[in-house]
Design an enzyme around this catalytic site. Structure first.
Site, PDB file in Angstrom:
ATOM      1  NE  ARG A  14     -14.044   1.623  -4.287  1.00  0.00           N
ATOM      2  CZ  ARG A  14     -14.558   0.891  -3.305  1.00  0.00           C
ATOM      3  NH1 ARG A  14     -13.777   0.501  -2.304  1.00  0.00           N
ATOM      4  NH2 ARG A  14     -15.817   0.547  -3.309  1.00  0.00           N
ATOM      5  NE  ARG A  54     -17.940  -0.935   3.136  1.00  0.00           N
ATOM      6  CZ  ARG A  54     -18.896  -0.115   2.688  1.00  0.00           C
ATOM      7  NH1 ARG A  54     -20.018   0.024   3.369  1.00  0.00           N
ATOM      8  NH2 ARG A  54     -18.725   0.579   1.579  1.00  0.00           N
ATOM      9  CE  LYS A  55     -24.120  -0.849   0.198  1.00  0.00           C
ATOM     10  NZ  LYS A  55     -24.615   0.362   0.850  1.00  0.00           N
ATOM     11  N   GLY A  56     -18.700  -3.772  -1.942  1.00  0.00           N
ATOM     12  CA  GLY A  56     -18.206  -4.032  -3.297  1.00  0.00           C
ATOM     13  C   GLY A  56     -18.951  -3.315  -4.397  1.00  0.00           C
ATOM     14  CB  SER A  88     -13.958   1.501   1.201  1.00  0.00           C
ATOM     15  OG  SER A  88     -13.548   0.181   1.410  1.00  0.00           O
ATOM     16  CE1 TYR A 116     -13.670  -2.091  -5.610  1.00  0.00           C
ATOM     17  CE2 TYR A 116     -15.469  -0.966  -6.719  1.00  0.00           C
ATOM     18  CZ  TYR A 116     -15.027  -1.875  -5.786  1.00  0.00           C
ATOM     19  OH  TYR A 116     -15.935  -2.570  -5.022  1.00  0.00           O
ATOM     20  CG  HIS A 137      -1.951  -0.938   1.351  1.00  0.00           C
ATOM     21  ND1 HIS A 137      -2.692  -1.328   0.268  1.00  0.00           N
ATOM     22  CD2 HIS A 137      -2.468  -1.614   2.419  1.00  0.00           C
ATOM     23  CE1 HIS A 137      -3.600  -2.212   0.663  1.00  0.00           C
ATOM     24  NE2 HIS A 137      -3.479  -2.396   1.954  1.00  0.00           N
TER      25      HIS A 137
HETATM   26  P1  A3P Z   1     -16.206  -1.541   0.079  1.00  0.00           P
HETATM   27  O1  A3P Z   1     -15.749  -1.264   1.475  1.00  0.00           O
HETATM   28  O2  A3P Z   1     -16.698  -0.327  -0.631  1.00  0.00           O
HETATM   29  O3  A3P Z   1     -17.165  -2.674   0.001  1.00  0.00           O
HETATM   30  P2  A3P Z   1      -8.959  -3.242  -0.221  1.00  0.00           P
HETATM   31  O4  A3P Z   1      -8.872  -4.667  -0.583  1.00  0.00           O
HETATM   32  O5  A3P Z   1      -8.000  -2.380  -0.978  1.00  0.00           O
HETATM   33  O6  A3P Z   1      -8.931  -3.058   1.238  1.00  0.00           O
HETATM   34  O7  A3P Z   1     -10.366  -2.722  -0.744  1.00  0.00           O
HETATM   35  C1  A3P Z   1     -11.546  -3.182  -0.156  1.00  0.00           C
HETATM   36  C2  A3P Z   1     -12.714  -2.765  -1.034  1.00  0.00           C
HETATM   37  O8  A3P Z   1     -12.722  -3.588  -2.227  1.00  0.00           O
HETATM   38  C3  A3P Z   1     -14.027  -3.040  -0.324  1.00  0.00           C
HETATM   39  O9  A3P Z   1     -14.922  -2.012  -0.760  1.00  0.00           O
HETATM   40  C4  A3P Z   1     -14.393  -4.396  -0.881  1.00  0.00           C
HETATM   41  O10 A3P Z   1     -15.754  -4.721  -0.754  1.00  0.00           O
HETATM   42  C5  A3P Z   1     -13.978  -4.229  -2.322  1.00  0.00           C
HETATM   43  N1  A3P Z   1     -13.841  -5.535  -2.999  1.00  0.00           N
HETATM   44  C6  A3P Z   1     -13.150  -6.614  -2.585  1.00  0.00           C
HETATM   45  N2  A3P Z   1     -13.287  -7.621  -3.447  1.00  0.00           N
HETATM   46  C7  A3P Z   1     -14.081  -7.186  -4.440  1.00  0.00           C
HETATM   47  C8  A3P Z   1     -14.609  -7.786  -5.629  1.00  0.00           C
HETATM   48  N3  A3P Z   1     -14.338  -9.060  -5.943  1.00  0.00           N
HETATM   49  N4  A3P Z   1     -15.385  -7.023  -6.429  1.00  0.00           N
HETATM   50  C9  A3P Z   1     -15.665  -5.743  -6.098  1.00  0.00           C
HETATM   51  N5  A3P Z   1     -15.221  -5.127  -4.980  1.00  0.00           N
HETATM   52  C10 A3P Z   1     -14.428  -5.832  -4.172  1.00  0.00           C
END
Ligand code: A3P
Length: 299
Positions: free
Chosen positions: A137, A256-258, A145, A200, A115
């Protein structure tokens, strides 16, 4: 459970005995979570030797790092026959001196990630011309998020309020630093043939095309059938379903929500305007700004 899940669970356990105000510390001007990346880890990175055939993934927190971890592990597994199961957590700043020694002798292709700000990534990744995939994103959904993540991840201090977190994010006083600083640093590398920036939002729209581009970038050739397998296994629902075994108790926190546009459920009109102004001021007219398609996703 995978090694990643076991490792995360033990840190989460340790975090319960740490006070919120002790959870972050500053290194080289940037905040980091002390339990996950203590100073000795960050210092040890300076001497890390990258390889030209490493598969390197970089993302500002909450931009879809874990999503791309799933995609890349599956691409590598399809292309090389390696297991898609995680052997090591992929974030190099979580490794520490001992794990770095193990990584130094791991067979190629090694899958690594971070990161960290592009200027703080170990220099050998650029010297060796390692291929680097960057996922970005839109800042409004990233902030939302991040807010939920801090609220539900015991290794980070819990947020005082939505307003206070909003202000911390806007001023870059969050772990791994300022979203805008990261974006501006990648802007300078947009012409580097060893750097591929994806968003994203574009991947949400067409993951299959994304998988095609990402595998081609790293030089992995996949059949149509393999590409479909990777795409289907990397949907939000598929990854959330397997997140208990891949990420343990943190599975539901990370997956979480995606969705694109959840910011509309959180931002006040004033906060939305403040972000619009900051985006124009910092990233207006940049290629990375254009790639993020701010108007479409954030206005
Ligand atoms: P949200 O909190 O908006 O749901 P990171 O992996 O960098 O921590 O990012 C996490 C974010 O990516 C979260 O967003 C998560 O839900 C989303 N995410 C993880 N896998 C995903 C997928 N297969 N498709 C879409 N979003 C995804």
């Amino acid at each position: 459970m995978s090694n990643i899940a076991t490792n995360m669970q033990s840190k989460v356990q340790q975090a319960k005995d740490v006070k919120d105000e002790d959870k972050l510390y500053r290194f080289d001007g940037v905040l980091y979570p002390r339990l996950m990346c203590p100073e000795e880890n960050l210092k040890a990175l300076k001497d890390m030797d990258a390889r030209a055939d490493d598969v390197m993934l970089v993302a500002y927190p909450k931009c879809g790092f874990n999503w791309m971890v799933g995609v890349l592990r599956k691409i590598i597994a399809e292309a090389t026959g390696a297991s898609a199961e995680a052997r090591m957590p992929p974030l190099i700043e979580f490794f520490g001196p001992d794990a770095l020694k193990t990584v130094a002798t791991a067979p190629s292709p090694r899958f690594l990630g971070t990161h960290m700000h592009p200027d703080k990534i170990p220099a050998s990744f650029y010297a060796k011309k390692t291929k680097i995939l960057v996922i970005f994103r839109n800042p409004k959904d990233t902030l939302v998020s991040y807010y939920h993540f801090c609220n539900n991840n015991p290794v980070l201090p819990s947020v005082k309020s939505w307003e206070s977190f909003f202000n911390e994010f806007m001023s870059g006083e969050v772990p791994w630093g300022s979203y805008f600083d990261h974006a501006l640093a990648w802007e300078k590398k947009m012409d580097d043939p060893n750097v591929m920036v994806v968003t994203y939002e574009d991947l949400k729209q067409n993951l299959s095309e994304g998988v095609r581009g990402i595998s081609a970038f790293f030089g992995f050739s996949l059949s149509e059938q393999q590409r479909q397998t990777v795409t289907e296994g990397s949907s939000f629902s598929a990854m959330k379903e397997s997140s208990q075994s891949s990420h343990g108790g943190m599975g539901n926190v990370i997956f979480r929500k995606g969705e694109v546009g959840d910011w509309k459920n959180h931002f006040t009109p004033e906060q939305s305007r403040e972000m619009d102004e900051a985006f124009t001021k910092r990233l207006g007219g940049t290629r990375i700004g254009e790639k993020l398609n701010y108007q479409k996703h954030c206005q």
